[in-house]
Write a protein that holds these residues in place. Sequence first.
Motif, PDB file in Angstrom:
ATOM      1  N   GLN B  72     -53.570  50.646  65.270  1.00  0.00           N
ATOM      2  CA  GLN B  72     -53.114  52.041  65.223  1.00  0.00           C
ATOM      3  C   GLN B  72     -52.525  52.390  63.862  1.00  0.00           C
ATOM      4  OE1 GLN B  72     -50.395  51.934  68.530  1.00  0.00           O
ATOM      5  NE2 GLN B  72     -51.928  52.733  69.942  1.00  0.00           N
ATOM      6  N   THR B  73     -51.695  51.486  63.359  1.00  0.00           N
ATOM      7  CA  THR B  73     -51.053  51.732  62.075  1.00  0.00           C
ATOM      8  C   THR B  73     -52.084  51.977  60.981  1.00  0.00           C
ATOM      9  OG1 THR B  73     -49.213  50.305  62.730  1.00  0.00           O
ATOM     10  CG2 THR B  73     -49.427  50.786  60.382  1.00  0.00           C
ATOM     11  N   TRP B  75     -55.118  53.119  61.205  1.00  0.00           N
ATOM     12  CA  TRP B  75     -55.795  54.423  61.311  1.00  0.00           C
ATOM     13  C   TRP B  75     -54.842  55.577  61.052  1.00  0.00           C
ATOM     14  CZ3 TRP B  75     -60.727  55.221  60.816  1.00  0.00           C
ATOM     15  CH2 TRP B  75     -61.606  54.170  61.081  1.00  0.00           C
ATOM     16  N   PHE B  76     -53.589  55.435  61.469  1.00  0.00           N
ATOM     17  CA  PHE B  76     -52.613  56.482  61.165  1.00  0.00           C
ATOM     18  C   PHE B  76     -52.480  56.630  59.652  1.00  0.00           C
ATOM     19  CE2 PHE B  76     -49.957  55.953  65.348  1.00  0.00           C
ATOM     20  CZ  PHE B  76     -51.071  56.347  66.068  1.00  0.00           C
ATOM     21  N   ARG B  77     -52.415  55.496  58.989  1.00  0.00           N
ATOM     22  CA  ARG B  77     -52.233  55.554  57.540  1.00  0.00           C
ATOM     23  C   ARG B  77     -53.479  56.105  56.844  1.00  0.00           C
ATOM     24  NH1 ARG B  77     -50.284  50.332  54.479  1.00  0.00           N
ATOM     25  NH2 ARG B  77     -48.915  50.250  56.283  1.00  0.00           N
ATOM     26  N   ALA B  79     -55.559  58.255  58.126  1.00  0.00           N
ATOM     27  CA  ALA B  79     -55.558  59.707  58.352  1.00  0.00           C
ATOM     28  C   ALA B  79     -54.591  60.388  57.381  1.00  0.00           C
ATOM     29  CB  ALA B  79     -55.162  60.009  59.799  1.00  0.00           C
TER      30      ALA B  79
END
Lengths: 187, 212
Positions: B72-73, B75-77, B79
Motif C-alpha cells: 500500500q505504501t 502505491w500511495f507514494r 500516486a
Amino acid sequence: MNGTDDAHGTNDAHGTDDAHGMNGMNGGAAFDEDPAAAEPDGEDLDAELLEEELRRAAAVLDPLPPALLQTAVDAYALHDLDARVAELTFDSLVDAIPVRGAMDAPRMLTFSAGEVTVDVEVTGQGLMGQLLPPRPARIEVLGGPQPGAPLTADDMGRFTADTPPSGPFALRLRTGGDVVVTEWLRA
Amino acid sequence: MRTGAAPSAAYDDVPYTRGGTVERTDVGALVRSAADGDAAAWKAIVEGLGPLVWSVVRAHRLSDADAHEVYQTVWFRFAQHLGRIREPDKAGAWLSSTARNECLKVHRNARRLMLTDDPHLLDRVSEDGAPEQSLLEAEEAAAQSERVRRLWQEFEELGERCRQLLRVLIASPPPSYQEVSAALGIAVGSIGPLRQRCLRRLRARLEARGAA
C-alpha cells in the motif's frame, strides 16, 4: 563471486543435462519454429519452461490479493496537484546509528518541502512533531485516501497525537494558503 | 566451445527480449495520462505493475501484514509523486526500488512495536482455486496441482538468493531486468547468469525428487 565460475563450468557441459526426454524434444520443436534464433541451446529453453511453470505456480499459490489491487486503484485519489510534497530527508531507521540497548527508540523522521521542514517522532504512545519555521497549522494524519484524524499545530508549530499511526501514513498540513503533504511511509 | 565471456554476452541479450519490456513500452504514456487526470490510465498502470510490486514484496519474506502495508505504501507514494516522476518510462523500476527500500526498512525495524493488526488486512485469498482447474478432469487436476505444489515447495527451499531472484522474475507479466535490478539491488548484467544458475538448481532439485 566464486559461484559464477562454477555456473559457467556447468554450462559448458550442458549437453549432458539436455538428455532428459521432454526438454530435449521441446528444444527441437523450438528450433524448427524459430530458425532465426542463433543457437538457442537446450538449457536456455529448459530454463524458460521452468520459469514459466513457476510463474503459473505463483499465480495460483501466491497471487496478488484482489483487495490490494483495489487499494492501489483507489490510491489514485491521493494524486493531489495542489499539495506540495515534503520529501523524507531523514529517517532514523536508515540514517541513524542505533544506540546500544535502546531497542525501542522512537522513529525520528524529517520531511522537507522548500523552506518548510516537518520533524516527526513516532513512538508506541503516539506521534509528536514540529513544523518549521514555527507557525500554526491544521494537520490531518492520513492513513489512506479517506480523510484523516485532525490535529492542530500551536503557534510554535508543535503538534501531538495520542495514537501512533499504524500502517502507511502521511501528514497533510495546511498553513496559510499552503498545503504540504509528507511523503507516504510506514510508521 | 565457448569462452568464459561468450555465455554472459548471450545472457545479456535475454532481458531485452523479455515480455515485460515490450509490453510496458507504453508505461511512460500511461503515467503521463494518469498525471493529467486519466483514472483509466492509472488503473492500467496498477493492473500492469501491481503483480511486480507484489513479487518484490514477497521476495523479501515479510509477514503478511507487513507485506500488505508495504504494498500500500508503495502505491500511495507513487500516486503522490505521479506528476513528478522524472522518468515515467521507468515507472516499473521506480516502484520496484521503492518497494525494496520499504522492505529493507521492515527488516531493519524487526523489533518494531507490535501494533494492532487490522483484521481485514490479514485475509488470505491465495487459496482461491485456479479457474483453469474446472476445465481439467478431476484426476488430472489433482495431479497437476500436486505437481504445482511440489514445484513451489522446491522453489521455497532454494537458497535465499535464488528464491528472491526467482520470486521477482516470475511476476506476471515478466519484469524487465532493469526492474529486477531495481527490485533487488543487483547489477543488470548479473541477473541473466544468476537466473540460469538458480533455475538449473531448481531443476536439479526437482529431478532429485523424482519429479521428472
